[in-house]
Design a protein around this motif. Structure first.
Motif, mmCIF file in Angstrom:
data_model
loop_
_atom_site.group_PDB
_atom_site.id
_atom_site.type_symbol
_atom_site.label_atom_id
_atom_site.label_comp_id
_atom_site.label_asym_id
_atom_site.label_seq_id
_atom_site.Cartn_x
_atom_site.Cartn_y
_atom_site.Cartn_z
ATOM 1 N N ALA A 143 13.471 -1.079 -1.452
ATOM 2 C CA ALA A 143 12.647 -1.605 -0.352
ATOM 3 C C ALA A 143 11.223 -1.862 -0.819
ATOM 4 O O ALA A 143 10.655 -2.926 -0.589
ATOM 5 N N MET A 144 10.656 -0.865 -1.477
ATOM 6 C CA MET A 144 9.291 -0.990 -1.962
ATOM 7 C C MET A 144 9.209 -0.357 -3.340
ATOM 8 O O MET A 144 9.597 0.815 -3.495
ATOM 9 N N PRO A 145 8.836 -1.089 -4.373
ATOM 10 C CA PRO A 145 8.075 -2.343 -4.292
ATOM 11 C C PRO A 145 8.867 -3.626 -4.539
ATOM 12 O O PRO A 145 8.265 -4.693 -4.575
ATOM 13 N N LEU A 146 10.201 -3.548 -4.735
ATOM 14 C CA LEU A 146 10.924 -4.766 -5.094
ATOM 15 C C LEU A 146 10.965 -5.796 -3.966
ATOM 16 O O LEU A 146 10.672 -6.974 -4.167
ATOM 17 N N THR A 183 4.325 -9.239 -1.639
ATOM 18 C CA THR A 183 4.969 -9.608 -0.381
ATOM 19 C C THR A 183 4.116 -9.200 0.811
ATOM 20 O O THR A 183 3.981 -9.947 1.789
ATOM 21 N N ILE A 184 3.534 -8.000 0.743
ATOM 22 C CA ILE A 184 2.675 -7.524 1.829
ATOM 23 C C ILE A 184 1.457 -8.419 1.986
ATOM 24 O O ILE A 184 1.080 -8.793 3.104
ATOM 25 N N THR A 185 0.847 -8.775 0.857
ATOM 26 C CA THR A 185 -0.323 -9.657 0.908
ATOM 27 C C THR A 185 0.038 -11.010 1.506
ATOM 28 O O THR A 185 -0.703 -11.565 2.328
ATOM 29 N N THR A 186 1.191 -11.536 1.085
ATOM 30 C CA THR A 186 1.642 -12.829 1.614
ATOM 31 C C THR A 186 1.884 -12.757 3.112
ATOM 32 O O THR A 186 1.484 -13.653 3.861
ATOM 33 N N ALA A 187 2.536 -11.693 3.555
ATOM 34 C CA ALA A 187 2.800 -11.526 4.987
ATOM 35 C C ALA A 187 1.507 -11.427 5.780
ATOM 36 O O ALA A 187 1.367 -12.034 6.846
ATOM 37 N N MET A 188 0.550 -10.672 5.265
ATOM 38 C CA MET A 188 -0.731 -10.519 5.954
ATOM 39 C C MET A 188 -1.489 -11.838 6.007
ATOM 40 O O MET A 188 -2.145 -12.162 6.999
ATOM 41 N N SER A 189 -1.382 -12.610 4.942
ATOM 42 C CA SER A 189 -2.085 -13.897 4.888
ATOM 43 C C SER A 189 -1.486 -14.896 5.870
ATOM 44 O O SER A 189 -2.192 -15.573 6.613
#
Length: 212
Positions: free
Chosen positions: A124-127, A133-139
């Motif tokens: 789940a995390m970090p793969l 992925t988190i940065t992309t989702a937040m952006s």
């Protein structure tokens, strides 16, 4: 308006897919669950995808607030994720291939909690839900338009379903291409993961310590 939403959806999907790349995670999943039976393997795949989806939902909705409350920086997250990815890649390269046959049917009874631990880290995390992925989702979800936020969550949910299907199809893929070929792919994927981990660590350290 509908065209702009469609373009946004395509952009988000391609962005997530390029970072998560569920197809490339198949060797990792197979290597980690080689000793498990089919039912246990399905449970791990489902838990990993569900946990990754929940992580993305949380950070999409309240990512900046979480970082602020705990004093976490994205650079520190990248450093930690880089270390985890490198360790998993190193284990895939240097791991004893005989462990699959020796421990098959044994580890399920010896370590009952290993499944959920494995589903959380590294699957789940970090793969699937790493710093990128988190940065992309937040952006993507930074827009004030609630529709964009919902689209980001739904699109990642679709990607999680794709990843789940890829994980479950891993055994068939092994039969199709052969165990020796899969072993080579696993070693190569381990090398790639190690390099990605080092790159992630270097990027985070550079941002954290302001190296030039």
């Amino acid at each position: 308006m509908y065209q702009s939403y469609l373009e946004f959806a395509v952009t988000v999907f391609l962005g997530f897919f390029a970072i998560v790349n569920p197809i490339s995670n198949i060797p990792v999943f197979i290597n980690l669950t080689a000793y498990m039976n089919d039912e246990r393997r399905k449970q791990i795949a489902f838990r990993a995808c569900l946990i990754a989806f929940c992580i993305i939902v949380v950070f999409s909705v309240a990512g900046k607030f979480i970082f602020y409350v705990f004093g976490i920086t994205l650079a520190a997250l990248r450093v930690t994720g880089g270390i985890l990815v490198f360790v998993i890649g190193y284990q895939m390269i240097m791991g004893n291939d005989n462990n699959t046959n020796v421990n098959k049917g044994v580890k399920d009874d010896v370590q009952p909690d290993q499944g959920i631990s494995m589903a959380i880290t590294p699957l789940a995390m970090p793969l699937m839900a790493g710093p990128g992925t988190i940065t992309t989702a937040m952006s993507f979800s930074a827009s004030k338009n609630i529709t964009h936020l919902v689209m980001v969550i739904l699109i990642y949910g679709l990607l999680a379903l794709i990843a789940y299907a890829c994980f479950l199809s891993g055994k068939r893929i092994v039969k199709l291409i052969g165990e020796n070929s899969m072993l080579v792919i696993t070693k190569m994927m381990g090398l790639i993961l190690s390099v990605i981990g080092v790159q992630m660590f270097a990027q985070g350290a550079n941002e954290l310590f302001h190296w030039k």
